[in-house]
Enzyme design. Structure first.
Site, mmCIF file in Angstrom:
data_model
loop_
_atom_site.group_PDB
_atom_site.id
_atom_site.type_symbol
_atom_site.label_atom_id
_atom_site.label_comp_id
_atom_site.label_asym_id
_atom_site.label_seq_id
_atom_site.Cartn_x
_atom_site.Cartn_y
_atom_site.Cartn_z
ATOM 1 N N LEU A 16 8.916 0.679 -17.093
ATOM 2 C CA LEU A 16 8.185 1.327 -16.045
ATOM 3 C C LEU A 16 8.189 0.625 -14.785
ATOM 4 O O LEU A 16 7.694 -0.847 -14.904
ATOM 5 C CB LEU A 16 6.742 1.251 -16.905
ATOM 6 N N HIS A 17 8.533 1.001 -13.867
ATOM 7 C CA HIS A 17 8.363 0.101 -12.677
ATOM 8 C C HIS A 17 7.863 0.853 -11.078
ATOM 9 O O HIS A 17 7.917 0.251 -10.083
ATOM 10 C CB HIS A 17 9.388 -0.768 -12.514
ATOM 11 N N ARG A 18 8.295 1.953 -11.258
ATOM 12 C CA ARG A 18 8.193 2.886 -9.889
ATOM 13 C C ARG A 18 6.799 2.455 -9.315
ATOM 14 O O ARG A 18 5.556 2.824 -10.145
ATOM 15 C CB ARG A 18 8.509 4.339 -10.198
#
Ligand code: UD1
Length: 384
Positions: A217-219
């Protein structure tokens, strides 16, 4: 298009895309190519950068601009001014940019406007974009802007899937510039799988094959707003009620979880000897490339907002739910194991991805481990 070739990488997903070109140029033993590895330094932590060069067997970058983090404008500007000096000093024949990060667009812009002639007749390197033509049609994504810019400026557009050419021609790019060569990221995956299986990561963390899920998860759209991030973590917790879900934490995500006071939702890995947790979200530091490949191949399922992981899970036949509303990689949905999360319960999307992986999914055309060789052969052919 031989001669001195600058292979540009800026951030984590770029390294696996330049490595196959490096291998193909070096292993081909074609002295007409002189590859030079340029790292812009957009990513700089060992686990976001040097660890990948080691795992991929790449030498240290010959040139590192060390630009570091910053706002989009500040980071892009730093890459541009640094890269201009590199072009003036190195005077390359070809510049290869890959993927869709800020460094990709920045170096494409500089290359397309440089003049290495100095005698009134502009001379500039041939600009090549690898992974051209992917489109999410979501201009709120910084990567989409970077893709459009890099493609519009490139002289040669190498694509990873058939639909990319239609995206490019719709934007007015001439067909002669486009060449479907397959997916170099899958070259790296195939080459490194055996080493990944031996890397010992799963043993170290006490996870069993198919006994866990994997999530990345990084957006900004998922992690930058407190209510959104809380909602995402809640949805993940439901999935993790039955089995542990390993969550390698990107620095951006780790910082946001701490800043928004959501830290209690993510357990850290039990100390060695205590065994891995039986359930729940389990945060760990970012994984190296080999660790990630081993975890991905062994996971029962993957949940991600990454672009590359959608492709890697499709190549590995592992069920994948993409935690986004759209994807620039539709072939992973139409042919592979990928399902977009959508507004419904995550468990439903996961069920659909599991069914795809169990039957019907296939590896897309030319994702066969030889894209790098095809790219280098195409460049060599185009030379006088
Ligand atoms: C970038 C790319 C994204 C890619 C992602 C993979 C752009 C616009 N985005 O996003 O397409 O999917 O990389 O990781 O180019 N940081 C560190 N150490 C590092 C690098 C970053 O701590 O080595 C932290 C910094 O606080 C930084 C933040 O992470 O501000 C975000 O880094 P940045 O490169 O701006 O964007 P990413 O989210 O990594």
């Amino acid at each position: 298009m031989t001669g001195k070739v600058l292979l540009v990488a800026g951030a984590r997903p770029n390294y696996m895309k330049i490595a196959p070109l490096w291998w193909a140029m070096r292993e081909r033993g074609d002295e007409r190519f002189v590859p030079v590895l340029v790292h812009t330094g957009q990513h700089y932590d060992d686990r976001m950068s040097a660890a990948f060069f080691r795992d991929l067997g790449l030498p240290e970058p010959h040139i590192n601009l060390g630009v570091g983090s910053g706002s989009h404008a500040a980071q892009t500007a730093k890459v541009m001014t640094g890269f201009e000096q590199v072009l003036l000093a190195e005077r390359p024949d070809v510049v290869v940019v890959v993927g869709d990060v800020n460094s990709t667009a920045a170096c494409a812009l500089v290359t397309s406007k440089i003049d290495l002639g100095g005698n009134g007749r502009p001379v500039r390197p041939v600009l090549v974009h690898v992974e051209a033509g992917l489109r999410s049609r979501d201009r709120d994504m910084p990567e989409e802007v970077n893709r459009v810019v890099a493609d519009a400026l490139s002289d040669v557009l190498f694509t990873t899937c058939r639909d990319a050419a239609d995206n490019l021609t719709r934007e007015g790019l001439p067909r002669e510039r486009i060449r479907f060569v397959g997916n170099p990221m899958i070259d790296s995956l195939r080459r490194c799988l055996a080493a990944a299986d031996r890397c010992g990561f799963l043993e170290r963390v006490g996870l069993q094959e198919r006994g866990f899920g994997l999530c990345t998860l990084h957006r900004p759209s998922n992690v930058d707003h407190p209510e959104v991030l809380e909602r995402v973590l809640d949805a993940l917790a439901e999935i993790a009620a039955d089995a542990p879900v390993l969550l390698p934490l990107h620095p951006r995500t780790r910082e946001r979880i701490a800043r928004f006071g959501l830290g209690e939702r993510v357990a850290s890995l039990a100390r060695p000897g205590r065994g891995a947790p039986k359930r729940g979200l389990v945060g760990v530091e970012p994984l190296s490339y080999l660790e990630m490949l081993q975890a991905m191949r062994a996971a029962a399922f993957v949940l991600t907002d990454s672009g590359g992981i959608q492709e890697e899970t499709t190549a590995l036949g592992v069920p994948c739910v993409t935690l986004r509303e759209n994807t620039e990689r539709p072939v992973t949905v139409t042919e592979g194991t990928n399902v977009l999360a959508g507004p419904g319960p995550l468990a439903d999307a996961l069920g659909a991805a599991r069914r795809k992986a169990a039957g019907g999914a296939r590896v897309p055309e030319l994702w066969d481990g030889h894209a790098g060789e095809r790219i280098v052969a195409a460049l060599a052919e185009a030379s006088p």
